[in-house]
Design a protein around this motif. Structure first.
Motif, PDB file in Angstrom:
ATOM      1  N   GLU A 113      43.294  46.141  44.332  1.00 34.26           N
ATOM      2  CA  GLU A 113      43.027  44.836  44.926  1.00 34.26           C
ATOM      3  C   GLU A 113      44.322  44.230  45.451  1.00 34.26           C
TER       4      GLU A 113
ATOM      5  N   ALA B 297      47.210  41.767  46.470  1.00 36.58           N
ATOM      6  CA  ALA B 297      47.718  40.502  45.925  1.00 36.58           C
ATOM      7  C   ALA B 297      47.717  39.409  46.984  1.00 36.58           C
TER       8      ALA B 297
ATOM      9  N   ARG C 122      45.605  39.084  49.381  1.00 38.18           N
ATOM     10  CA  ARG C 122      44.230  38.756  49.752  1.00 38.18           C
ATOM     11  C   ARG C 122      43.307  39.114  48.591  1.00 38.18           C
ATOM     12  N   PRO C 123      43.285  38.293  47.526  1.00 38.19           N
ATOM     13  CA  PRO C 123      42.404  38.589  46.393  1.00 38.19           C
ATOM     14  C   PRO C 123      40.964  38.815  46.862  1.00 38.19           C
TER      15      PRO C 123
ATOM     16  N   TRP D 152      39.650  44.901  48.362  1.00 38.15           N
ATOM     17  CA  TRP D 152      39.877  46.157  47.658  1.00 38.15           C
ATOM     18  C   TRP D 152      40.060  47.278  48.661  1.00 38.15           C
TER      19      TRP D 152
ATOM     20  N   HIS E 274      49.621  44.348  44.453  1.00 36.97           N
ATOM     21  CA  HIS E 274      48.239  44.533  43.980  1.00 36.97           C
ATOM     22  C   HIS E 274      48.010  43.856  42.638  1.00 36.97           C
ATOM     23  N   LEU E 275      46.804  43.302  42.486  1.00 41.46           N
ATOM     24  CA  LEU E 275      46.460  42.549  41.281  1.00 41.46           C
ATOM     25  C   LEU E 275      45.862  43.415  40.180  1.00 41.46           C
ATOM     26  N   GLN E 276      44.975  44.338  40.558  1.00 41.47           N
ATOM     27  CA  GLN E 276      44.301  45.171  39.571  1.00 41.47           C
ATOM     28  C   GLN E 276      43.788  46.433  40.242  1.00 41.47           C
TER      29      GLN E 276
END
Length: 163
Positions: free
Chosen positions: A28, A30, A32-33, A36, A124-126
């Motif tokens: 995902e 960072a 643009r939450p 994906w 990236h968030l996750q």
């Protein structure tokens, strides 16, 4: 004011990272939450070989080292697909003035499902491992979703659409 970074090169790679069971690794963004994607990235210089771009981007974005004992270099496969698409206006400022399209080269990378994934928090968030159809549905990029839908064919599991 001059930008500190040179403009991005409008030639990139898309690396569909997957397990032998066709689970796909998505990350995902960072910036643009909710967006994906698979690993993507532009060449650092015009003469950078695409394989080198893949190796660098996969390591930077996931911590997965192509060429290691866990992921031999042979697991990275050029699918021979090229996508030319319009660069989203929100990201055009990263390119030279007047550049509106990018050429994306599609690769697949099979890795063990339990391989550790280390994300770069600024990018990236996750991450998530998803069955290939669910992964295609989650991608914001149409070319990324299309590539994932072709995974069964390129991974030797029959025609895309079967599983």
């Amino acid at each position: 004011m001059l930008s500190e970074r040179p403009p991005k090169i409008p030639e990139s790679v898309l690396v569909v990272i997957h397990s032998p069971a066709l689970e796909v690794l998505l990350i995902e963004r960072a910036d643009r939450p909710g967006y994906w994607q698979s690993v993507t990235g532009s060449k650092d210089r015009p003469d950078e070989p695409l394989v080198d771009t893949c190796i660098r981007e996969v390591a930077e974005e996931t911590g997965i080292e192509i060429g290691s004992a866990a992921v031999p270099r042979e697991q990275l496969v050029d699918w021979g697909l090229r996508n030319v698409y319009e660069i989203y206006p929100v990201w055009r400022h990263r390119y030279a003035p007047g550049v509106t399209h990018n050429t994306e080269h599609v690769f697949g990378l099979q890795v063990p499902r339990d391989i550790p994934v280390r994300l770069t928090p600024r990018e990236h968030l996750q991450h998530a491992w998803l069955p290939w159809r669910a992964a295609a549905d989650r991608c914001f990029s149409p070319s990324n979703a299309e590539a994932i839908l072709m995974l069964p064919r390129f991974a030797g599991h029959g025609e895309a659409g079967s599983a």
